[in-house]
Design an enzyme around this catalytic site. Structure first.
Site, short mmCIF file in Angstrom:
data_model
loop_
_atom_site.label_atom_id
_atom_site.label_comp_id
_atom_site.label_asym_id
_atom_site.label_seq_id
_atom_site.Cartn_x
_atom_site.Cartn_y
_atom_site.Cartn_z
N ARG A 16 -3.37 0.32 10.66
CA ARG A 16 -3.98 -0.43 11.75
C ARG A 16 -4.09 0.47 12.98
NH1 ARG A 16 -6.33 -3.40 9.31
NH2 ARG A 16 -6.26 -5.64 9.10
N ILE A 42 0.83 -1.20 0.00
CA ILE A 42 0.00 0.00 0.00
C ILE A 42 0.87 1.26 0.00
CG2 ILE A 42 -1.80 1.26 1.25
CD1 ILE A 42 -2.76 -1.52 2.30
N HIS A 51 -13.05 2.68 9.22
CA HIS A 51 -12.31 1.55 8.62
C HIS A 51 -12.84 1.23 7.21
CE1 HIS A 51 -9.71 -2.13 9.79
NE2 HIS A 51 -9.65 -1.93 8.49
N LEU A 52 -12.72 2.23 6.35
CA LEU A 52 -13.27 2.11 4.99
C LEU A 52 -12.22 1.81 3.92
CD1 LEU A 52 -15.84 5.09 4.74
CD2 LEU A 52 -16.27 2.69 5.22
N GLU A 99 -12.10 -0.87 17.83
CA GLU A 99 -13.17 -0.61 16.85
C GLU A 99 -14.41 -1.41 17.22
OE1 GLU A 99 -11.69 -1.23 12.87
OE2 GLU A 99 -10.01 0.11 13.18
P1 NAD Z 1 3.02 -4.83 3.47
O1 NAD Z 1 3.45 -5.98 4.31
O2 NAD Z 1 3.04 -4.99 1.99
O3 NAD Z 1 3.91 -3.55 3.82
C1 NAD Z 1 4.21 -3.14 5.12
C2 NAD Z 1 5.60 -2.50 5.09
O4 NAD Z 1 5.86 -1.92 6.37
C3 NAD Z 1 6.73 -3.50 4.85
O5 NAD Z 1 7.45 -3.12 3.68
C4 NAD Z 1 7.60 -3.42 6.10
O6 NAD Z 1 8.97 -3.52 5.82
C5 NAD Z 1 7.25 -2.04 6.60
N1 NAD Z 1 7.54 -1.88 8.04
C6 NAD Z 1 7.44 -2.78 9.03
N2 NAD Z 1 7.78 -2.23 10.21
C7 NAD Z 1 8.10 -0.94 9.94
C8 NAD Z 1 8.54 0.14 10.74
N3 NAD Z 1 8.69 0.00 12.06
N4 NAD Z 1 8.77 1.31 10.14
C9 NAD Z 1 8.60 1.46 8.81
N5 NAD Z 1 8.21 0.46 7.98
C10 NAD Z 1 7.96 -0.72 8.56
O7 NAD Z 1 1.56 -4.43 3.98
P2 NAD Z 1 0.43 -3.64 3.18
O8 NAD Z 1 -0.40 -4.59 2.41
O9 NAD Z 1 1.04 -2.48 2.48
O10 NAD Z 1 -0.49 -3.15 4.40
C11 NAD Z 1 -0.07 -2.10 5.25
C12 NAD Z 1 -1.05 -1.95 6.39
O11 NAD Z 1 -2.34 -1.58 5.90
C13 NAD Z 1 -1.30 -3.23 7.20
O12 NAD Z 1 -1.36 -2.89 8.56
C14 NAD Z 1 -2.68 -3.70 6.72
O13 NAD Z 1 -3.32 -4.50 7.68
C15 NAD Z 1 -3.36 -2.37 6.54
N6 NAD Z 1 -4.56 -2.37 5.69
C16 NAD Z 1 -5.58 -1.53 6.04
C17 NAD Z 1 -6.70 -1.45 5.25
C18 NAD Z 1 -7.85 -0.56 5.66
O14 NAD Z 1 -8.98 -0.94 5.41
N7 NAD Z 1 -7.62 0.58 6.25
C19 NAD Z 1 -6.80 -2.21 4.08
C20 NAD Z 1 -5.74 -3.05 3.74
C21 NAD Z 1 -4.61 -3.12 4.55
C1 MLT Z 2 -7.77 -5.66 5.67
O1 MLT Z 2 -7.05 -6.08 6.56
O2 MLT Z 2 -7.87 -6.23 4.57
C2 MLT Z 2 -8.45 -4.37 5.88
O3 MLT Z 2 -8.31 -3.88 7.16
C3 MLT Z 2 -9.85 -4.27 5.39
C4 MLT Z 2 -10.88 -5.23 5.90
O4 MLT Z 2 -11.03 -6.31 5.31
O5 MLT Z 2 -11.57 -4.92 6.86
#
Ligand code: NAD
Ligand code: MLT
Length: 529
Positions: free
Chosen positions: A232, A152, A279-280, A261
């Site tokens: 998160r 992301i 959480h959208l 949440e």
């Molecule tokens: P990912 O594993 O692809 O990337 C996470 C990155 O964070 C990694 O490259 C890792 O090296 C880095 N990282 C770890 N610890 C770190 C630190 N202390 N400082 C800096 N970088 C660090 O994960 P992703 O798919 O990009 O997801 C990122 C976050 O978004 C996750 O927490 C995931 O659960 C969340 N997420 C939220 C939603 C939502 O609905 N809001 C949706 C999807 C994912």
């Molecule tokens: C996830 O972890 O994929 C996101 O937080 C979104 C969700 O499915 O609620």
């Protein structure tokens, strides 16, 4: 017949893909109580969930036939992965399906913050025409600091560049070259905090990232900074954030995720300049379609071709070779875990060299275990396993080199040496097994040691002078920290030495500070396994 239970809302396209397979029977029951789920899960081979269903120990125990628990989404916090692994159940998620939606949501929040869109919307709906009150700022030429450059974070960076922003980033396992290819300047976290106009967080929730944004880190930021958390809950301390925005210490913030949440009582809800969404991040038609389709494809691949895709755990492997390899696998993972804690700078290459008897066997699980140990502390909990770790390393531009030397190392019958190349040079660690299972760390950087890898280890670099060890022992004793064993190594008499102390409990940050203030101590680190 393979029976699949879908217990949370999921897109129809994915469900239909499963139904097309004549050997699969699909039941969609999305309004069950926990007891109803416990009552029926015993019939099913596959349980597919989003975040509402909790697949914890009780469900796993009742799911006597379960082979797969699938999560349509990224976070697997609602599934007890270690327990599922113990029961030989594959847990899979769909990490890519909602990446773009989450990234777009972060950008949406950034724009909302810059132009006060939610506040202006509310104001006009309340019959006010407040043109002056909602003066905004452009994002063009501003500095966007991305914490976490994974899936992301990478997409957000791309979009920031598209908005003509200067994108800087911090990620402990991203190579400088890869960041440069992405158009991102890799900086330290301190620099990111002090230089950014917008800070957007895309890291998993780990021990390291819990309350990463708090009053102390906020104190390092510009007064004009705006913070966005779409990753998160718990990464941002909501109380400290609310206070900082309320008092004007920073310009604003936007949150999509919260420590608890639903978060209706969070202190951020009372602060006007904190934009909030429930959480959208993944709530788009496309993301929900993608995750359901990905999950359906993964389930079909398993039953039709025996392929395991996006598993976040590893089913138990039980064969003769594994019996011999298991202690080496454990040693390899520990070498990776220790190396990640002693090295500095961004990583470009990890090299693993095997010497002696061990090369007769399949060393791939050992290499993967080194990588798992090395990467796991900085990635989402339980997201790294032997199946996905190579891909994770490759995605981050980390080269992995493996070599075998049949000749014995002059000191050991078998030896695994791991080195990591980073911006700051090469760091190295090596370990061996005495007999068939007694693990020892025998080299740390340029020092020869003989250390039993323990849960808590205090590593000190010190000037090789009389009395240092006494001072360390006294300080630990005064703080009721029991020493299990102590090892020293040195490059030459009177030069720099290394002291590794196995202790029974962790050293607090306060005590670490005191240890570092001992005159002869050059640096000290608390290592945990
Ligand atoms: P990912 O594993 O692809 O990337 C996470 C990155 O964070 C990694 O490259 C890792 O090296 C880095 N990282 C770890 N610890 C770190 C630190 N202390 N400082 C800096 N970088 C660090 O994960 P992703 O798919 O990009 O997801 C990122 C976050 O978004 C996750 O927490 C995931 O659960 C969340 N997420 C939220 C939603 C939502 O609905 N809001 C949706 C999807 C994912
Ligand atoms: C996830 O972890 O994929 C996101 O937080 C979104 C969700 O499915 O609620």
């Amino acid at each position: 017949m393979i029976k699949v239970l879908i217990s949370d809302k999921m897109s129809k396209t994915g469900i239909d893909m499963l139904k097309k397979n004549k050997k699969i029977e699909v039941d969609v029951k999305t309004d069950m109580s926990p007891d109803e789920l416990l009552g029926c899960i015993g019939e099913y081979d596959v349980l597919l969930v989003r975040s509402k269903t909790k697949a914890k120990k009780d469900v796993i125990d009742a799911g006597k036939k379960l082979k797969i628990i699938g999560r349509a989404g990224t976070g697997v916090d609602n599934i007890d992965i270690p327990y599922a692994s113990k029961k030989g159940i594959i847990v899979m998620n769909t990490p890519w399906g909602n990446t773009v939606s989450a990234a777009e949501h972060a950008i949406g929040l950034m724009m909302s913050l810059s132009r006060n869109i939610p506040q202006a919307h509310m104001s006009i709906k309340n019959k006010k025409w407040d043109k002056k009150k909602f003066m905004g700022t452009e994002v063009r030429d501003k500095v966007l600091g991305v914490i976490g450059l994974g899936r992301i974070g990478g997409e957000v960076a791309k979009r920031g560049i598209g908005l003509v922003m200067k994108v800087i980033g911090y990620d402990p396992i991203m190579s400088k070259e890869r960041a440069r290819e992405m158009g991102v300047e890799l900086v330290t976290l301190e620099k990111l905090f002090s230089q950014s106009d917008y800070i957007t967080i895309h890291v998993p929730m780990t021990k390291e990232t819990k309350y990463l944004i708090n009053k102390n880190t906020i104190a390092k930021m510009k007064e004009t900074v705006r913070i966005i958390n779409c990753a998160r809950g718990g990464i941002v301390n909501e109380k400290d954030l609310a206070e900082a925005v309320k008092t004007g210490r920073i310009a604003g913030a936007a949150l999509d995720v919260y420590e608890n949440e639903p978060a209706l009582d969070s202190p951020v809800m009372d602060v006007d300049n904190i934009v909030v969404t429930p959480h959208l991040g993944a709530s788009t038609r496309e993301a929900q379609e993608n995750v359901a389709v990905d999950l359906a494809k993964q389930v079909l691949a398993y039953f039709e071709k025996g392929m395991v895709i996006n598993a976040v755990n590893m089913p138990a492997v039980d064969n003769e070779q594994m019996k011999i390899l298991r202690p080496y696998i454990e040693l390899s993972e520990k070498l990776g875990m220790l190396l990640t804690q002693i090295r500095e700078g961004s990583v470009s290459k990890i090299s693993i060299r095997y010497f002696g008897d061990i090369i007769k066997y399949n060393i791939t699980p050992l290499t993967l275990s080194v990588l798992k140990g090395f990467l796991e502390p900085v990635l989402e909990k339980d997201s790294v396993n032997l199946i996905n770790v190579s891909l994770i390393a490759a995605d981050r531009g980390i080269k992995v080199e493996e070599s075998k030397t049949s000749g014995l190392d002059k000191d050991y019958a078998n030896l695994i040496e791991v080195s990591v190349e980073s911006g700051k040079g090469t760091d190295r660690i090596a370990g061996t097994l005495f007999g068939s299972k007694d693990a020892r760390i025998v080299r740390i950087k340029e020092y020869k040691v003989d250390v039993v890898p323990g849960k808590y280890m205090l590593l000190c670099y010190n000037r090789d002078k009389a009395g240092v060890i006494g001072k360390l022992g006294t300080m630990l004793g005064e703080n009721k920290i029991n020493i299990a064993s102590m090892q020293t190594g040195r490059s030459k008499a009177g030069g720099t030495a290394i002291t590794v102390i196995n202790i029974d409990s962790s050293v607090s940050q306060g005590l670490m500070k005191k240890i570092k203030s001992i005159e002869e101590i050059i640096d000290a680190r608390m290592l945990k396994l």
